[in-house]
Design an enzyme around this catalytic site. Structure first.
Site, PDB file in Angstrom:
ATOM      1  CE1 TYR A   5      47.659  40.568  36.257  1.00 46.95           C
ATOM      2  CE2 TYR A   5      49.375  39.338  35.111  1.00 46.95           C
ATOM      3  CZ  TYR A   5      48.238  40.132  35.078  1.00 46.95           C
ATOM      4  OH  TYR A   5      47.681  40.489  33.870  1.00 46.95           O
ATOM      5  CD  GLN A  58      30.802  22.352  41.889  1.00 44.93           C
ATOM      6  OE1 GLN A  58      31.995  22.643  41.782  1.00 44.93           O
ATOM      7  NE2 GLN A  58      30.144  22.501  43.008  1.00 44.93           N
ATOM      8  CG  ASP A  87      37.492  50.437  37.023  1.00 46.11           C
ATOM      9  OD1 ASP A  87      38.263  50.699  37.968  1.00 46.11           O
ATOM     10  OD2 ASP A  87      37.888  50.004  35.932  1.00 46.11           O
ATOM     11  CB  THR A 139      47.374  44.216  24.760  1.00 43.17           C
ATOM     12  OG1 THR A 139      47.213  42.823  24.435  1.00 43.17           O
ATOM     13  CG2 THR A 139      46.485  45.034  23.841  1.00 43.17           C
TER      14      THR A 139
HETATM   15  P1  NAD Z   1      44.313  48.254  33.742  1.00 39.65           P
HETATM   16  O1  NAD Z   1      45.054  48.299  35.024  1.00 39.65           O
HETATM   17  O2  NAD Z   1      44.315  49.455  32.866  1.00 39.65           O
HETATM   18  O3  NAD Z   1      42.783  47.872  33.983  1.00 39.65           O
HETATM   19  C1  NAD Z   1      42.335  47.125  35.079  1.00 39.65           C
HETATM   20  C2  NAD Z   1      41.070  47.779  35.599  1.00 39.65           C
HETATM   21  O4  NAD Z   1      40.550  47.017  36.688  1.00 39.65           O
HETATM   22  C3  NAD Z   1      41.321  49.191  36.144  1.00 39.65           C
HETATM   23  O5  NAD Z   1      40.353  50.071  35.626  1.00 39.65           O
HETATM   24  C4  NAD Z   1      41.194  49.021  37.649  1.00 39.65           C
HETATM   25  O6  NAD Z   1      40.804  50.192  38.310  1.00 39.65           O
HETATM   26  C5  NAD Z   1      40.182  47.910  37.739  1.00 39.65           C
HETATM   27  N1  NAD Z   1      40.231  47.135  38.987  1.00 39.65           N
HETATM   28  C6  NAD Z   1      41.315  46.619  39.599  1.00 39.65           C
HETATM   29  N2  NAD Z   1      40.943  45.943  40.698  1.00 39.65           N
HETATM   30  C7  NAD Z   1      39.588  46.034  40.779  1.00 39.65           C
HETATM   31  C8  NAD Z   1      38.623  45.549  41.690  1.00 39.65           C
HETATM   32  N3  NAD Z   1      38.976  44.830  42.755  1.00 39.65           N
HETATM   33  N4  NAD Z   1      37.318  45.834  41.464  1.00 39.65           N
HETATM   34  C9  NAD Z   1      36.949  46.582  40.391  1.00 39.65           C
HETATM   35  N5  NAD Z   1      37.830  47.083  39.488  1.00 39.65           N
HETATM   36  C10 NAD Z   1      39.137  46.794  39.695  1.00 39.65           C
HETATM   37  O7  NAD Z   1      44.857  46.986  32.944  1.00 39.65           O
HETATM   38  P2  NAD Z   1      44.521  46.439  31.484  1.00 39.65           P
HETATM   39  O8  NAD Z   1      45.778  46.378  30.742  1.00 39.65           O
HETATM   40  O9  NAD Z   1      43.364  47.139  30.928  1.00 39.65           O
HETATM   41  O10 NAD Z   1      44.111  44.945  31.831  1.00 39.65           O
HETATM   42  C11 NAD Z   1      42.754  44.519  31.849  1.00 39.65           C
HETATM   43  C12 NAD Z   1      42.714  43.023  32.104  1.00 39.65           C
HETATM   44  O11 NAD Z   1      43.408  42.337  31.063  1.00 39.65           O
HETATM   45  C13 NAD Z   1      43.362  42.603  33.423  1.00 39.65           C
HETATM   46  O12 NAD Z   1      42.590  41.581  34.010  1.00 39.65           O
HETATM   47  C14 NAD Z   1      44.698  42.070  33.002  1.00 39.65           C
HETATM   48  O13 NAD Z   1      45.176  41.096  33.889  1.00 39.65           O
HETATM   49  C15 NAD Z   1      44.392  41.496  31.637  1.00 39.65           C
HETATM   50  N6  NAD Z   1      45.601  41.466  30.781  1.00 39.65           N
HETATM   51  C16 NAD Z   1      46.082  42.609  30.195  1.00 39.65           C
HETATM   52  C17 NAD Z   1      47.232  42.540  29.426  1.00 39.65           C
HETATM   53  C18 NAD Z   1      47.808  43.752  28.735  1.00 39.65           C
HETATM   54  O14 NAD Z   1      48.855  43.639  28.107  1.00 39.65           O
HETATM   55  N7  NAD Z   1      47.197  44.911  28.765  1.00 39.65           N
HETATM   56  C19 NAD Z   1      47.898  41.312  29.273  1.00 39.65           C
HETATM   57  C20 NAD Z   1      47.398  40.199  29.902  1.00 39.65           C
HETATM   58  C21 NAD Z   1      46.234  40.271  30.647  1.00 39.65           C
END
Ligand code: NAD
Ligand code: UDP
Ligand code: UDP
Length: 329
Positions: A148, A165, A36, A178
């Site tokens: 996004y 591929q 992270d 969520t």
């Molecule tokens: P969140 O923001 O709490 O978690 C994302 C994590 O990714 C964070 O810990 C952040 O520091 C880390 N991060 C961001 N960019 C990074 C990078 N370049 N390198 C390394 N770490 C990086 O969000 P979340 O709700 O836990 O979402 C997690 C995943 O699930 C995401 O990919 C999000 O798109 C997907 N998602 C979540 C939801 C939801 O409702 N929570 C819905 C659809 C998709």
């Protein structure tokens, strides 16, 4: 005979979903590497795992190559709330696209299984309701949500191109809204905003007239879906919707949070953000049929547990402030 633990990489492992996933994997006996860059994640989220022998955390940005040795990869790294992913939109697209290339390159070298955390945002402001996986979406590529939505769409393209591929073992989960403990208190998402506002007696900020809908899945249910999808046979690549099909308007959610917190907060109207989807609800027929999965936590129960988390967090912050301790953001 001793069994060697499976080595699992979770990118975005210190975030909301990632930290719950790390916990679940450690509990089932896996050896977990959390990667992270702490953009929206917090060390506090994984504090309970630090020091346990089967958990390790590495500060790293997945837009840069990563050389580690693992058997499975869950690629969750990406800010998920609109205010966070719009803060630096170019970095958001880079995280989804370059990050996916790096994690797919890593999985290719290791012949590892890799799961992508995709999103219902690939459907944009949907014209079909509820949304099945076959619906191709209605995304505005040049609007403020484009970084996004299009980043995640391109990541799906990359997953399926590497699959075709390079014959890779991929999984793509399309996650719908969520919620649960460890959401970032300031990330602007509706559940955390409403709960924090209600607990503080501040006005509840309803965007638009509140008739727009979402379907809210409790985090434990979602994590169960992730783990099932990863363990499923390799031909089940997805994309597969994971979410709770109980649709709720944002105005109803506000009323429910006020009732459950016993708050005296009033509801105040704010303009609806640009390109805010009007109606969203997953069709989870595929997940139910192929993974035997469906959410079991009713909204009221999940909200009650989330309220308890924020109540405790806010009390702790008040105590820390009174004691003059630095406050984590
Ligand atoms: P969140 O923001 O709490 O978690 C994302 C994590 O990714 C964070 O810990 C952040 O520091 C880390 N991060 C961001 N960019 C990074 C990078 N370049 N390198 C390394 N770490 C990086 O969000 P979340 O709700 O836990 O979402 C997690 C995943 O699930 C995401 O990919 C999000 O798109 C997907 N998602 C979540 C939801 C939801 O409702 N929570 C819905 C659809 C998709
Ligand atoms: N990569 C990585 N870790 C690895 C293997 C690859 O981060 O263990 C990165 C690598 O830097 C490359 C990307 O993944 O930029 C895609 O790798 P791939 O092998 O698909 O493509 P190529 O290296 O041929 O560009
Ligand atoms: N929303 C709201 N008040 C808030 C935060 C969000 O009314 O304080 C609305 C927002 O306009 C959207 C819905 O709640 O219609 C869900 O927003 P969120 O940012 O949680 O997720 P997303 O729009 O990405 O589904």
């Amino acid at each position: 005979m001793s069994v060697v633990a499976k080595r699992v990489l979770v990118t975005g492992g210190a975030g909301f979903l990632g930290s719950h996933l790390c916990e679940r994997l450690v509990a089932q006996g896996d050896d977990v590497l959390c990667v992270d860059n702490y953009f929206t994640g917090r060390k506090d989220n994984v504090a309970g795992l630090l020091g346990t022998p089967h958990f390790e955390a590495l500060r790293h940005d997945i837009t840069h190559p990563l050389f580690v040795e693992v058997d499975e990869i869950y690629n969750l790294a990406c800010p998920a709330s609109p205010i966070h992913y719009q803060f630096d939109p170019v970095q958001t697209t880079k995280t989804s696209v370059i990050g996916a290339i790096n994690m797919l390159g890593l999985a290719k070298r290791l012949k590892a299984k890799i799961l992508q955390a995709s999103t219902s945002e690939v459907y944009g402001d949907p014209g079909v309701h509820p949304q099945p996986e076959s619906y191709r979406g209605n995304v505005n590529p040049i609007g403020p949500r484009g970084c996004y939505d299009e980043g995640k769409r391109c990541a799906e393209t990359l997953f399926f191109d590497y699959f075709r591929q390079h014959q890779m073992r991929i999984r793509v989960a399309r996650i719908f809204n969520t919620y649960g403990p460890r959401m970032h208190p300031n990330d602007g998402r509706v559940v955390s905003n409403f709960i924090v506002q209600a607990l503080q007696g501040a006005p509840i900020t309803l965007y638009g007239d509140g008739s727009q809908t979402r379907a809210f899945c409790f985090v434990d249910d979602l994590i169960d879906g992730f783990v099932r999808l990863m363990a499923a046979p390799d031909h089940l690549t997805g994309p597969i919707n994971l979410g709770n099909p109980q649709e709720t308007s944002v105005a109803e959610l506000a009323e429910l949070v006020i009732a459950l917190t016993g708050s005296r907060s009033v509801i105040t109207r704010r303009p609806l953000p640009v390109d805010d989807p009007v109606q969203r609800c997953p069709d989870i027929t595929l997940a139910t049929k192929l993974l035997g999965w469906r959410p079991t936590t009713p909204l009221k129960d999940g909200l009650t547990r989330t309220i308890a988390y924020f109540d405790q967090l806010l009390s702790q912050r008040r105590e820390d402030a009174e004691a003059g301790a630095p406050i984590a953001v």
